[in-house]
Design a protein around this motif. Structure first.
Motif, mmCIF file in Angstrom:
data_model
loop_
_atom_site.group_PDB
_atom_site.id
_atom_site.type_symbol
_atom_site.label_atom_id
_atom_site.label_comp_id
_atom_site.label_asym_id
_atom_site.label_seq_id
_atom_site.Cartn_x
_atom_site.Cartn_y
_atom_site.Cartn_z
ATOM 1 N N GLN A 72 163.399 61.641 40.381
ATOM 2 C CA GLN A 72 164.123 62.503 39.038
ATOM 3 C C GLN A 72 165.024 64.114 39.018
ATOM 4 O O GLN A 72 165.517 63.824 40.516
ATOM 5 C CB GLN A 72 163.076 62.717 37.857
ATOM 6 C CG GLN A 72 161.995 61.359 37.652
ATOM 7 C CD GLN A 72 163.165 60.339 36.820
ATOM 8 O OE1 GLN A 72 163.914 60.327 36.397
ATOM 9 N NE2 GLN A 72 162.230 59.402 36.725
ATOM 10 N N GLY A 83 156.149 54.032 33.448
ATOM 11 C CA GLY A 83 156.898 55.272 33.163
ATOM 12 C C GLY A 83 158.210 55.105 32.021
ATOM 13 O O GLY A 83 158.766 55.594 31.423
ATOM 14 N N SER A 124 156.904 64.820 36.993
ATOM 15 C CA SER A 124 157.171 63.676 38.182
ATOM 16 C C SER A 124 156.911 63.702 39.723
ATOM 17 O O SER A 124 155.810 63.243 40.177
ATOM 18 C CB SER A 124 158.550 63.565 37.758
ATOM 19 O OG SER A 124 159.179 62.864 36.683
ATOM 20 N N TRP A 174 152.298 64.329 39.363
ATOM 21 C CA TRP A 174 152.259 62.551 39.290
ATOM 22 C C TRP A 174 152.752 62.244 40.322
ATOM 23 O O TRP A 174 151.299 61.685 40.622
ATOM 24 C CB TRP A 174 152.371 62.684 37.716
ATOM 25 C CG TRP A 174 152.368 63.349 36.140
ATOM 26 C CD1 TRP A 174 151.494 64.011 36.178
ATOM 27 C CD2 TRP A 174 151.903 62.491 35.834
ATOM 28 N NE1 TRP A 174 151.365 64.154 35.012
ATOM 29 C CE2 TRP A 174 152.097 63.252 34.363
ATOM 30 C CE3 TRP A 174 153.151 61.389 34.907
ATOM 31 C CZ2 TRP A 174 152.833 63.595 33.014
ATOM 32 C CZ3 TRP A 174 153.774 61.243 33.564
ATOM 33 C CH2 TRP A 174 152.780 61.940 32.914
ATOM 34 N N ALA A 175 153.902 62.380 41.110
ATOM 35 C CA ALA A 175 153.590 62.180 42.412
ATOM 36 C C ALA A 175 152.429 61.974 43.278
ATOM 37 O O ALA A 175 151.340 60.729 44.163
ATOM 38 C CB ALA A 175 155.096 61.898 43.275
ATOM 39 N N LEU A 207 159.590 65.215 47.308
ATOM 40 C CA LEU A 207 158.913 64.223 47.755
ATOM 41 C C LEU A 207 157.982 63.221 48.990
ATOM 42 O O LEU A 207 157.833 62.599 49.581
ATOM 43 C CB LEU A 207 159.339 63.173 46.494
ATOM 44 C CG LEU A 207 159.481 62.909 45.035
ATOM 45 C CD1 LEU A 207 160.281 62.234 44.442
ATOM 46 C CD2 LEU A 207 157.924 63.411 44.695
ATOM 47 N N ASP A 259 155.987 58.197 36.771
ATOM 48 C CA ASP A 259 156.750 59.026 36.208
ATOM 49 C C ASP A 259 157.146 59.683 34.924
ATOM 50 O O ASP A 259 157.053 59.271 34.289
ATOM 51 C CB ASP A 259 158.644 59.332 37.030
ATOM 52 C CG ASP A 259 158.728 57.957 36.871
ATOM 53 O OD1 ASP A 259 158.424 56.645 36.689
ATOM 54 O OD2 ASP A 259 160.291 57.530 36.683
ATOM 55 N N HIS A 260 158.158 60.941 34.926
ATOM 56 C CA HIS A 260 158.162 61.530 33.165
ATOM 57 C C HIS A 260 159.815 60.658 33.454
ATOM 58 O O HIS A 260 161.084 62.143 33.875
ATOM 59 C CB HIS A 260 157.935 62.998 33.452
ATOM 60 C CG HIS A 260 157.786 63.355 31.725
ATOM 61 N ND1 HIS A 260 158.055 64.592 31.779
ATOM 62 C CD2 HIS A 260 158.609 62.971 30.750
ATOM 63 C CE1 HIS A 260 158.422 64.927 30.464
ATOM 64 N NE2 HIS A 260 159.220 64.060 29.547
ATOM 65 N N ALA A 266 157.456 56.769 45.763
ATOM 66 C CA ALA A 266 157.841 57.985 45.220
ATOM 67 C C ALA A 266 159.066 57.434 44.019
ATOM 68 O O ALA A 266 160.253 56.934 44.547
ATOM 69 C CB ALA A 266 157.290 58.872 46.229
ATOM 70 N N ILE A 267 159.321 58.386 43.167
ATOM 71 C CA ILE A 267 160.245 58.596 41.807
ATOM 72 C C ILE A 267 161.574 59.480 42.137
ATOM 73 O O ILE A 267 160.384 60.480 41.464
ATOM 74 C CB ILE A 267 160.447 57.583 40.994
ATOM 75 C CG1 ILE A 267 159.462 56.780 41.263
ATOM 76 C CG2 ILE A 267 161.338 57.228 40.190
ATOM 77 C CD1 ILE A 267 159.051 55.604 39.475
ATOM 78 N N CYS A 309 164.446 67.278 44.298
ATOM 79 C CA CYS A 309 162.805 66.581 43.444
ATOM 80 C C CYS A 309 163.314 65.502 44.597
ATOM 81 O O CYS A 309 161.988 65.275 45.945
ATOM 82 C CB CYS A 309 163.495 65.482 43.029
ATOM 83 S SG CYS A 309 162.231 64.516 42.370
ATOM 84 N N PRO A 359 148.641 59.453 36.009
ATOM 85 C CA PRO A 359 149.263 58.963 36.850
ATOM 86 C C PRO A 359 147.981 57.765 37.947
ATOM 87 O O PRO A 359 147.915 56.844 38.051
ATOM 88 C CB PRO A 359 149.267 59.914 37.965
ATOM 89 C CG PRO A 359 149.246 60.983 36.927
ATOM 90 C CD PRO A 359 148.989 60.890 35.504
#
Length: 374
Positions: free
Chosen positions: A190, A97, A167, A170-171, A205, A148-149, A187-188, A201, A129
């Motif tokens: 954002q 990403g 994101s 996509w996760a 997540l 992620d974006h 997970a990330i 977020c 993804p």
């Protein structure tokens, strides 16, 4: 998932710092911990044995670069990243990403995928993804990051919201695509520099079944106090029983400030990149070894450091750089990697003794004492 376990051993009394252990199929990582960056299956300029000798327990590889060269199927046939590199400990792979973000001029992102041109030969690449997870499963890392974006900061709020929401979606797709029981997924989070979006977020997540969580999209040019502010606001919204990873960070002071806010894992290219450019980290601040003041200096970089570089004088190390000998960048890279690991070992000990605040103050005082001529 029985292959992975994160246990918290102690909370620092004066900060939000945590002392823990993250167990994986390839060993246990003591946290807070720092991961050297081995983007293309190598930590630049040093052997895998030298990386291990620095005290590192976990390293990082990159999905984007390894998918392009030598190709993830080739890595799989070579025994995965562990077999190919000879690294016996845990490995985390980034999803690609951030590299997509850095290729802004030659990429396009929509709901389905990120499409971009290879920086090697210009070939068009489409990264979904699902494909990101497929690549990472071929690489055989212990931890796979979701795709992620990432957006550049500062950005319009609507752009940050769009990237954050994508994101999250996509996760979920990454989680649904995963098949390996011996690979954890992180997970990330954002949300740019907006506390409300970061917390939203993180909360969304956290409702998904990830083994760990990362804070992404920082250390991309924003002032350090902004990074600290977002980290401090985000960590309480992540599950306390799972590891927290701040991606791409950073300087020694960034590590200390972020540990104090509840972060467990870090990675950054800075130790080796700065080493290749003749700059060493020490408890007395940065040393620019090319400077003439070191020409006849018989002292090591640090008397207490056990690394290979510190078996030599500053004068000799300067000579290597002036003479353009490849040994110079190698030795300073080894020193910086060792310094980061020694710093994190000190952090862990300070947390166990409820002395992290004093430890941070002591380190900052030493770094501030560095003479301008160094």
């Amino acid at each position: 998932m029985t292959h992975f376990h994160f246990s918290l051993r102690h909370h620092d009394a004066g900060t939000a710092a945590r002392r823990g252990e993250f167990s994986t199929p390839h060993g246990t990582v003591q946290t807070p911990g720092f991961m050297p960056v081995g983007t293309q299956g190598t930590v630049k300029g040093v052997t895998i044995d030298q990386v291990a000798a620095s005290g590192a327990e976990m390293i990082l590889g990159n999905t984007y670069h390894l998918a392009l060269r030598p190709g993830h199927q080739t890595v799989r046939r070579l025994g995965g990243l562990h077999g190919m590199t000879g690294w016996k400990g845990p490995i985390l792979t980034d999803s690609g990403g951030f590299q997509v973000f850095s290729l802004e001029a030659i990429r396009e992102i929509n709901e389905e995928a990120a499409t971009f041109r290879s920086h090697i030969d210009g070939a068009i690449i489409r990264l979904t993804p699902e494909h990101s997870i497929e690549i990472q499963e071929s690489l055989g890392s212990d931890v796979a990051m979701v795709l992620d974006h990432v957006v550049a900061l500062p950005a319009e709020r609507h752009e940050v919201i769009d990237a954050m929401e994508r994101s999250i979606r996509w996760a979920r797709r990454c989680l649904d695509a995963a098949t390996r029981e011996d690979q954890a997924r992180f997970a990330i989070v954002q949300g740019g520099l907006d506390v409300e979006l970061r917390q939203q977020c993180a909360s969304e997540l956290s409702s998904m079944d990830f083994e760990g969580f990362a804070i992404g999209g920082l250390s991309v040019g924003e002032p350090p106090p902004e990074m600290y502010r977002i980290t401090e606001a985000t960590c309480p919204y992540l599950p306390a029983e799972k590891p927290r990873y701040l991606m791409g960070v950073g300087t020694p002071v960034d590590l200390l400030e972020s540990v104090a806010r509840g972060v467990d894992l870090f990675d950054c290219v800075m130790p080796t990149r700065n080493g290749r450019n003749a700059m060493a980290f020490t408890d007395q601040g940065k040393i620019k070894i090319r400077n003439a003041v070191h020409r006849e200096d018989i002292r090591p970089l640090e008397a207490s450091c056990p690394c290979l570089a510190c078996r030599h004088s500053r004068g000799y190390l300067r000579h290597l750089f002036v003479a353009k000998e490849m040994l110079g960048p190698i030795l300073l890279s080894i020193h910086n990697l060792t310094y980061y690991q020694r710093l994190m070992a000190g952090v862990r000990e300070a947390i166990e003794q409820d002395l992290l605040g004093e430890f941070i103050a002591s380190k900052k005082a030493g770094w501030a004492s560095s003479p301008s001529s160094s």
